[in-house]
Design a protein around this motif. Structure first.
Motif, PDB file in Angstrom:
ATOM      1  N   SER A 192       0.830  -1.203   0.000  1.00 24.99           N
ATOM      2  CA  SER A 192       0.000   0.000   0.000  1.00 24.99           C
ATOM      3  C   SER A 192       0.863   1.251   0.000  1.00 24.99           C
ATOM      4  O   SER A 192       0.531   2.259  -0.624  1.00 24.99           O
TER       5      SER A 192
ATOM      6  N   GLN B  40      -7.467   0.193  -0.710  1.00 27.45           N
ATOM      7  CA  GLN B  40      -7.694  -0.965   0.147  1.00 27.45           C
ATOM      8  C   GLN B  40      -8.774  -0.595   1.165  1.00 27.45           C
ATOM      9  O   GLN B  40      -8.816   0.528   1.643  1.00 27.45           O
TER      10      GLN B  40
ATOM     11  N   ASP C 143      -5.723  -1.854  -4.957  1.00 25.18           N
ATOM     12  CA  ASP C 143      -5.102  -2.373  -3.729  1.00 25.18           C
ATOM     13  C   ASP C 143      -6.058  -3.334  -3.033  1.00 25.18           C
ATOM     14  O   ASP C 143      -7.068  -2.912  -2.475  1.00 25.18           O
TER      15      ASP C 143
END
Ligand SMILES: Nc1ncnc2c1ncn2[C@@H]1O[C@H](COP(=O)(O)OP(=O)(O)OP(=O)(O)O)[C@@H](O)[C@H]1O
Ligand SMILES: [Mg+2]
Lengths: 349, 320, 475
Positions: B47, B97, B177
């Protein structure tokens, strides 16, 4: 539907608050014998009036006494003074709720009425005016300062400001007021030390309004100074918490300009919790208003409290306690509605 | 020349415990239309790599250097404002994410998707909303989702919204992500199919981040394995899956559960390294089953194997 | 989190350090006061006008002279219980008391008073003489007093001035006037009738006839000696105390109020009281709030509903109006104030604690202890409580200033407990007697400042606790 449910739930709780306060008041008055004394005083007041008017027509003193004794028994029965205090509770509650608050002992309204409802109601607008103005200014200042501090969290500015905000929280309204009177009224002679208008108010609408502003300046400044610290601090913390949410970085990543992100992704989202904390601070503002009005001799309900305490006029104190609770509840409920408008998670489920 | 060329990218965070080199000299290239998978354990720095590319790093970054060449312009030389105006979201966008809290809770979904477009001068709101509506349809969401608030959507729906949002400008490159880690297998498959379709239909370049090697090989053309902030192995997806070279990649491969065979999945022994106190020599050395003397003292460089594979391991030192 | 770790984080921030420093100060002063002051200071001293009768009224603190540039007379009390020397004589003893006074002021005293306490005699009543030796070498007889003789049927020994002392204001006493007139005639050759000296006594005692025109007396600085001579006619005769008061226009460290009360003593007494109000309220509120919160969150069901509904209502009652009402009706007692603050204070904490408990309730720790068969009470208090302990500590610190401020506000409205002086009450007496409008800042500013200091202390500690409670802010 959930909107209504929630509003209803909050409304019920607030009504519960009103009810509890009411019961607390009437039970305390009854159990301590205060209500007995108050009613007896009212009854004997009536009897005295009666005696005077009857004395003109009934010449025989024995007969007069007989009539009066009869009347007294009637009155005692009417006020239920012949029964223990708890029988009177429902009646007392009813009277308070319908603003039938009786007569004040010594305190009078501006135009001389001794009806408690008159005395309190004529001051209501003065209090509301003061508190609303101060709250609006406080909120605006808090909204300007809080987010700025949040964006500089940990910096020297932030730390120094936090100290200052702590100071503002610790500052009692009455003391701040006295300080301002000593500084700006006694020493510098810039503002009046109290009251709402000059002794001889100037003629004409605008001049009168300016006179009012001049008199309101110190009380409003006092209220703002003592409350904006915690407002700014709460807003800072809320903004700080929201700014760490991941949707904020998404907003930035989307290429939105920083100002828009701050407004739409941070402030807008933090608004609902901020309103909640304003709600929690409301009771404090009411307390602050009572003390500030006292210091500045502002002819509102808060000052009336002080006058009634000094004159030991219990019926006025009872009425004020009820009215302040009522104002508080109305204000709380409006904020609840506002909160619901701000938070879609509750608005449409 | 590739669409995106990253050379020696570094990103470190300052914390109470010390400096965290979350991205530690990473280099790779993504060609137009190509999909690169970044695979690694939790905490490997995946990330962080994406945020370095998108410039959405948190506040406590202490070092951010290297070269990011995107369509010929060096991103690190652009000012924040120029980067925002020229590149971010318009040519390079991202699916973050954790879709669960990536959407603003007080703005309606449709508006959030259309938002960047609404701000473009010369685009009418109607146009922008129409585009957003179309995108929602493309990610197989019903039109009424447009008028809903995020808390009224399921996790899978939010993930689709995030994908639609990333596509609003029709970007060249999209960073994704861990789009599926919080979702159940069926939704996961649906999302993967969606991505595959976009890749095919729009010639989209994708940087696909996951901890699941199998998932990556399903979608990607090439795969890079990340460990402790570094890319320790990179090569084409099929080769990587068939014949991983780095001991860590090998372990990663056997840790994938397979239905067809009855070999039990093996877990990689030991814990991921403490990023503030990395071991001397090779970072993987304390957990490695092929460790030898050199690994303990010298940090391995990237070795290029004849097949074109890049491996950061002393085992391949002599094949230079 | 362990307590030492909490302390470390707390002391790592500037706010935490400042708060801890202030707290030390508060505690130190309070301990001093508690060890020195009598417990019933309020009734016995503070609200007893006799104690303060000799003090100047509304006098600013002595140190204000530094700023005004004019040396004002500092109020001084000379008192002695034992004579400095005893001169034996034939059939009578002379008890001599001397006090040295270094007069270095720019003005005469505001008044001079002399008092005698507790005199006992057996045969003849004692004669007391007050003399003043001046820096110019002259001696001045100020006052002579013969204690009243025995009345009919009075038993020996005879006691006088036991309940209330024999007190003379020299500035206005007629025998003093004629004594001073005699002094003027003898020493300066001035012939004035005693009645013309009314109001001038202080100027003459501490002055000499002035050279310049327009001013009749100039201040004479220097060393004076005050001499009290008592002639007693029996060895058993005794004098309890002789007191000579030099009435000043400035007083002590903090000045005086309209009753002449030494504000410094009242302000000092306020320290332990404020600390007591704050801490007692905060601790009890926290204990009840935490207990109910854990109970509510852990038990759930009907218990939870009942507790939460009651909390919702109690926590939303506007406090000050209710406080005013109840204290007005039920009586001005400090215990009552604390009780009411607790009754309306705990629900807020209970709501917070409950929501935290709900978060931890299903957490693995609690689940596994439950699986191991730990008793519910054990789980509730050992496991849940320790998880939320730092948060609760922070809340407790946060409650403290609220209680101090509430009591001060109530006192300010005139509803303070008369038996226990507090800062709020000192300020109230200043406010209600118009000290604010007369500019007696030394009366109204310090008590408020101390309230701010005390409240600040706990606010700073709360701020310092923030990183403990909210780890995201830890740096
Ligand atoms: N803001 C930050 N400050 C300090 N350290 C950070 C920060 N963000 C991440 N890290 C650390 O950097 C390292 C890489 O984190 P990153 O989030 O990039 O990992 P990841 O590979 O995405 O993991 P996951 O698969 O769990 O998402 C981790 O050790 C993490 O603890
Ligand atoms: Mg990650």
């Amino acid at each position: 539907m959930p909107l209504i449910t929630r509003l209803a739930a909050r409304g019920l709780t607030l009504l519960g608050v009103l009810f509890v306060v009411l019961v607390l008041v009437v039970v305390t008055l009854g159990a301590t014998g205060f209500s007995d004394r108050m009613l007896r005083a009212t009854a004997s007041e009536e009897l005295r009036g009666l005696r005077q008017s009857l004395a003109q027509t009934i010449r025989d003193p024995v007969e007069l006494e007989q009539v009066l004794t009869l009347r007294q028994q009637e009155l005692f029965r009417y006020y239920q003074l012949d029964r223990p205090w708890y029988y009177r509770l429902p009646d007392m509650v009813r009277r308070v709720v319908t603003f039938d608050l009786g007569e004040a002992r010594t305190v009078r309204s501006f135009d001389g009425s001794s009806r408690v409802a008159d005395i309190v109601l004529e001051r209501l607008s003065n209090t509301i005016m003061l508190v609303t103005t101060a709250s609006v200014i406080t909120t605006i200042l808090g909204l300007l300062i809080g987010p700025r501090l949040a964006s500089k969290v940990g910096s020297r500015l932030d730390r120094v400001s936090c100290l200052f905000l702590a100071f503002s929280y610790a500052l009692p309204a009455w003391w701040m007021g006295i300080f301002l009177i000593l500084g700006f009224s006694f020493t510098l002679d810039l503002f009046p030390s109290g009251g709402m208008f000059s002794l001889i108010p100037p003629e004409g609408g605008i001049a009168r309004f300016l006179d009012l502003l001049w008199h309101a300046a110190l009380p409003v400044i006092t209220l703002v100074l003592v409350s904006f610290g915690s407002a700014a601090y709460i807003i800072r913390t809320m903004v700080l918490n929201t700014a760490q949410e991941s949707f904020v970085s998404v907003g930035r990543a989307k290429g939105l300009p920083n100002r828009l992100v701050e407004r739409r992704y941070i402030l807008r989202v933090a608004a609902a919790p901020i309103v909640t904390s304003v709600m929690l601070g409301l009771a404090g503002s009411i307390g602050g208003a009572i003390l500030t009005e006292t210091v500045f001799n502002w002819p509102g309900m808060g000052r009336l409290y002080y006058e009634a305490i000094m004159a030991a006029d219990e019926s006025v104190i009872v009425a004020l306690t009820f009215f302040f609770t009522l104002i508080y509840i109305v204000a709380r409920f409006s904020l609840e509605i506002f909160y619901l408008l701000l938070d879609p998670r509750i608005r449409y489920v | 020349m590739g669409l995106l060329e990253v050379k020696n990218l570094r990103l470190s965070y300052g914390t109470v415990q010390g400096i965290v080199p979350a991205v530690d000299g990473v280099s790779f290239t993504i060609e137009a239309g190509e999909t690169l998978g970044i695979v690694g354990e939790s905490g490997a720095g995946k990330s962080s790599l994406a945020s370095a590319l998108m410039r959405t790093m948190p506040r406590n970054v202490v070092n951010y250097t290297g070269i990011i060449e995107f369509e010929g312009s060096n991103c690190l030389e652009l000012s924040d404002e120029a980067f925002r105006k020229q590149i971010r979201w318009q040519r390079m966008s991202m699916v973050f994410q954790g879709a669960m809290d990536s959407l603003n809770p007080v703005i309606k979904v449709g508006k959030q998707v259309a938002e960047p477009l609404l701000l473009k001068p010369g685009i009418k709101p109607k146009q922008a909303y129409a585009t957003a509506q179309q995108l929602l349809k493309m990610v197989m969401l019903s039109p009424e989702v447009f008028h809903r608030y995020p808390h009224e959507l399921s996790g899978g729906m939010k993930q689709r919204v995030m994908i639609a949002m990333a596509l609003i400008f029709n970007p060249k490159l999209i960073l994704i992500d861990e789009p599926t880690s919080a979702l159940d297998v069926i939704i996961q498959a649906q999302i993967m199919n969606l991505l595959k379709r976009f890749k095919r239909e729009f010639k989209l370049s994708i940087l696909f981040i996951t901890h699941d090697l199998a998932l990556a090989s399903d979608l990607c053309d090439s795969i890079a394995i990340m460990y402790a902030g570094e890319i320790i192995e990179m090569g084409s997806a099929e080769e990587m899956l068939l014949e991983p070279k780095h001991p860590y990649s090998q372990k990663l491969l056997v840790s994938i559960p397979r239905l067809a065979e009855d070999t039990r999945p093996e877990f990689i022994v030991g814990a991921p390294p403490d990023m503030t106190a990395l071991p001397p020599g090779c970072y993987f050395q304390p957990r490695c089953h092929c460790v030898f003397e050199r690994c303990l003292h010298e940090h391995p460089p990237s070795f290029k194997l004849p097949s074109g594979r890049l491996v950061k391991c002393w085992l391949y030192g002599d094949q230079r | 989190m362990k307590l030492p770790a909490t302390m470390k984080i707390l002391l790592s921030s500037g706010t935490g350090k400042t708060g801890a420093g202030f707290l030390m100060l508060l505690i130190a002063v309070s301990l001093y006061v508690v060890s020195v002051y009598p417990m019933d200071f309020g009734l016995l001293f503070w609200n007893n006008p006799a104690v303060w009768a000799d003090n100047p009224k509304n006098a600013p603190p002595a140190w204000t002279s530094i700023f005004t540039g004019q040396k004002k007379v500092e109020h001084t009390v000379f008192a002695a219980t034992e004579p400095t020397r005893v001169i034996p004589g034939a059939g009578m003893d002379t008890l001599g008391y001397t006090f040295d006074l270094n007069y270095k002021f720019d003005e005469p005293s505001t008044f001079v008073s002399f008092a005698l306490h507790d005199i006992t005699y057996t045969s003849r009543p004692p004669i007391i003489t007050l003399l003043l030796q001046r820096p110019d070498g002259k001696e001045m007889l100020l006052y002579r007093h013969v204690v009243r003789g025995p009345g009919p049927g009075e038993d020996i020994p005879i006691s006088r001035y036991m309940e209330s002392p024999h007190r003379v204001y020299l500035s206005g006493d007629s025998t003093v006037l004629s004594n001073v007139a005699g002094f003027l005639r003898q020493e300066f050759g001035q012939d004035v009738s005693p009645s013309d000296l009314r109001g001038k006594i202080d100027r003459i005692i501490f002055g000499i006839p002035a050279e310049e025109k327009g001013q009749d007396f100039a201040v004479l600085d220097g060393n004076y000696t005050i001499i009290v001579m008592a002639q007693v006619y029996h060895p058993e005769d005794s004098i309890g105390e002789v007191v000579f008061v030099l009435g000043g226009s400035v007083y002590g460290a903090m000045g005086t109020d309209a009753l002449g009360r030494d504000l410094a003593t009242g302000l000092l007494f306020g320290f332990p009281v404020a600390l007591l109000i704050g801490l007692v309220t905060a601790v009890i509120t926290t204990i009840i709030g935490t207990f109910m919160g854990i109970l509510s969150g852990y038990k759930g069901g009907k218990t939870d509903t009942i507790i939460q509904r009651s909390c919702d209502i109690l926590a939303n009652v506007p406090l000050l109006p209710i406080l005013i009402f109840l204290i007005f009706i039920l009586g001005q007692k400090l215990e009552l104030v604390i009780l009411i603050l607790i009754i309306f204070g705990w629900p807020g904490l209970t709501i917070l604690v409950r929501s935290m408990v709900l978060q931890y309730n299903s957490s693995q720790l609690v689940e596994s202890t439950r699986a191991l068969g730990a008793s519910p009470w054990r789980i509730m208090f050992r496991h849940i409580f320790f998880q939320i302990a730092p948060f609760i500590l922070a809340q407790m610190i946060f409650f403290t200033p609220a209680a101090i401020l509430a009591e001060a506000g109530l006192s300010f409205l005139g509803l303070g407990d008369p038996s226990i002086p507090t800062w709020g009450q000192i300020l109230e007496s200043g406010f209600s007697t118009g000290a604010v409008y007369a500019g007696y800042w030394w009366w109204v500013l310090p008590p408020g400042l101390l309230v701010v200091l005390a409240a600040m202390t706990f606010v700073l500690l709360t701020l310092g606790m923030e990183p403990v409670v909210n780890p995201r802010l830890r740096r």
